[in-house]
Design an enzyme around this catalytic site. Structure first.
Site, PDB file in Angstrom:
ATOM      1  N   PRO A 104       0.826  -1.213   0.000  1.00 13.37           N
ATOM      2  CA  PRO A 104       0.000   0.000   0.000  1.00 13.37           C
ATOM      3  C   PRO A 104       0.858   1.260   0.000  1.00 13.37           C
ATOM      4  CG  PRO A 104       0.055  -0.973   2.190  1.00 13.37           C
ATOM      5  CD  PRO A 104       0.735  -1.950   1.283  1.00 13.37           C
ATOM      6  N   MET A 105       0.471   2.231  -0.812  1.00 17.03           N
ATOM      7  CA  MET A 105       1.157   3.519  -0.876  1.00 17.03           C
ATOM      8  C   MET A 105       0.109   4.611  -0.957  1.00 17.03           C
ATOM      9  SD  MET A 105       4.270   2.584  -3.521  1.00 17.03           S
ATOM     10  CE  MET A 105       3.221   1.543  -4.573  1.00 17.03           C
ATOM     11  N   GLN A 132      -6.294  -1.791   4.798  1.00 16.05           N
ATOM     12  CA  GLN A 132      -5.267  -1.414   5.780  1.00 16.05           C
ATOM     13  C   GLN A 132      -5.743  -0.221   6.608  1.00 16.05           C
ATOM     14  OE1 GLN A 132      -1.324   0.748   5.276  1.00 16.05           O
ATOM     15  NE2 GLN A 132      -0.575  -1.364   5.472  1.00 16.05           N
ATOM     16  N   CYS A 141       4.219   2.968   8.680  1.00 18.39           N
ATOM     17  CA  CYS A 141       4.315   4.244   7.958  1.00 18.39           C
ATOM     18  C   CYS A 141       5.249   5.198   8.692  1.00 18.39           C
ATOM     19  CB  CYS A 141       2.937   4.873   7.810  1.00 18.39           C
ATOM     20  SG  CYS A 141       2.986   6.469   6.945  1.00 18.39           S
ATOM     21  N   LYS A 170       1.731  -4.802   9.118  1.00 12.87           N
ATOM     22  CA  LYS A 170       2.943  -4.358   8.432  1.00 12.87           C
ATOM     23  C   LYS A 170       3.715  -3.464   9.381  1.00 12.87           C
ATOM     24  CE  LYS A 170       4.960  -2.262   4.363  1.00 12.87           C
ATOM     25  NZ  LYS A 170       4.806  -1.429   3.159  1.00 12.87           N
ATOM     26  N   ASN A 177       9.439  -6.721   2.552  1.00 18.54           N
ATOM     27  CA  ASN A 177       9.227  -5.488   1.804  1.00 18.54           C
ATOM     28  C   ASN A 177      10.517  -4.674   1.857  1.00 18.54           C
ATOM     29  OD1 ASN A 177       7.607  -2.370   2.443  1.00 18.54           O
ATOM     30  ND2 ASN A 177       7.806  -3.313   0.441  1.00 18.54           N
ATOM     31  N   ASP A 187      13.346  -2.746  -1.330  1.00 13.39           N
ATOM     32  CA  ASP A 187      14.391  -2.879  -2.349  1.00 13.39           C
ATOM     33  C   ASP A 187      14.166  -4.032  -3.325  1.00 13.39           C
ATOM     34  OD1 ASP A 187      15.532  -0.718  -1.156  1.00 13.39           O
ATOM     35  OD2 ASP A 187      17.335  -1.739  -0.440  1.00 13.39           O
ATOM     36  N   GLY A 237       6.533  -2.027  -3.499  1.00  7.38           N
ATOM     37  CA  GLY A 237       5.959  -0.699  -3.494  1.00  7.38           C
ATOM     38  C   GLY A 237       6.600   0.151  -4.571  1.00  7.38           C
ATOM     39  N   ARG A 238       7.723   0.803  -4.238  1.00  8.05           N
ATOM     40  CA  ARG A 238       8.385   1.683  -5.202  1.00  8.05           C
ATOM     41  C   ARG A 238       8.789   0.946  -6.480  1.00  8.05           C
ATOM     42  NH1 ARG A 238      13.280   3.792  -2.320  1.00  8.05           N
ATOM     43  NH2 ARG A 238      13.115   1.773  -1.282  1.00  8.05           N
TER      44      ARG A 238
END
Length: 333
Positions: A20-21, A77, A108, A147, A208, A210, A232-233
């Protein structure tokens, strides 16, 4: 020994999750990632207090909760620091057929979230976190996951104890971002620490941090023995990452998307966003996404400048089609 390289298990396929972002993983983007091979999806983080206090007609929360039938399984979430609000939010969300479970955000790093004691601030108070998780466990019969990060900072890396607490309090899956809160997204993710957590608990552990290429995914799984990966990224402008990882793990050759596949997907994303938020808002929302789609391609800088000043859907589509003409016979990446 913890942290040693492991063999990939042939008995099960690793779970691939779109992490999630905030402001990014709305249903148009989630849907594209699902179509490209994501196994699980997670909503943008939802404020428990905001959800409970906002009127049911709130467009903000309607959009946060909007899903499509194709998005399955998808998990809601929630974030917050008050057990009562979190439990009430979990109960309401669990009553919605669309969601397969509840995910607690304890990772976060954003100051506006941690400043209220939510997000990764929860890692500074394991007792409160346990109270919250037990309240969530009572509030939902659906899957409960968490998370979190390696800790608040390097002097308080308590992820191992936090993971054990999560399991004991009723969490059925955990996802660990392999950095501390103070690292934000800088430095290198400590995959070895996630490998230690995997050895310490009996519930699925998702790594999660890299994972940008299929080889990153393979290396991370070998190093940690994790049950899955959350991207994510690495998925920004790159929903194909999920399918590419699956092919490489299956022993097949990696096959990055062609220029036409990238532009066609970007155009689809643009159309989905217009359907979701209307054309005027879609033009604004899609600027960041289109820049990510074109990242690394010839002429991307000039195209990005035009994208950021475009005022209509038609103008954005013309920019994308122009990029395709430039790269018609070559991969864009």
């Amino acid at each position: 020994m913890w942290g040693h390289t492991r063999k990939l298990s042939s008995a099960r396929e690793p779970i691939l999750i779109l992490a999630p972002m905030a402001g990014i993983t709305d249903w148009p983007f989630r849907l594209l990632c699902k179509r490209q091979g994501a196994d699980e999806l997670v909503t943008e983080m939802i404020s428990a207090m905001g959800l409970i206090q906002a009127p049911r007609s709130s467009r903000t929360y309607q959009q946060l909760l909007e899903t499509q039938p194709e998005e399955t399984p998808i998990y809601a979430q929630v974030f917050g620091h008050e057990p009562g609000y979190l439990a009430d939010a979990a109960s309401r969300l669990s009553d919605m057929d669309a969601f397969s479970g509840i995910d607690l955000n304890a990772g976060c790093p954003a100051p506006k979230v941690t400043g209220s004691g939510s997000g990764s601030s929860l890692m500074k108070d394991i007792r409160l976190s346990e109270t919250i998780l037990r309240a969530l466990r009572r509030a939902t019969s659906k899957r409960l996951s968490v998370k979190f990060r390696l800790g608040w900072d390097d002097d308080s890396r308590n992820a191992l104890d936090y993971a054990r607490m999560c399991e004991a309090a009723g969490a059925e899956q955990i996802c660990v971002h392999a950095r501390t809160r103070m690292q934000q997204y800088a430095g290198k993710a400590d995959w070895g620490a996630v490998g230690e957590i995997k050895q310490a608990v009996n519930i699925p552990v998702i790594l999660n941090g890299d994972i940008f290429t299929p080889q990153d995914a393979k290396n991370a799984l070998l190093k940690t023995g994790a049950d899955g990966l959350a991207m994510g990224r690495g998925a920004l402008g790159n929903p194909w990452l999920f399918g590419r990882i699956k092919r490489v793990l299956a022993g097949e050759e990696d096959s990055p998307p062609t220029a036409r596949e990238i532009i066609d997907t970007a155009l689809t994303h643009l159309a989905l966003m217009a359907r979701f938020k209307g054309e005027e808002r879609a033009v604004i929302e899609m600027r960041k996404h289109l820049s990510w789609y074109l990242r690394g391609s010839r002429g991307a800088a000039q195209a990005r400048t035009r994208i950021n000043t475009a005022g209509s859907m038609e103008e954005l589509a013309d920019i994308l089609k122009g990029q395709l003409l430039v790269h018609e016979n070559e991969g864009i990446r």
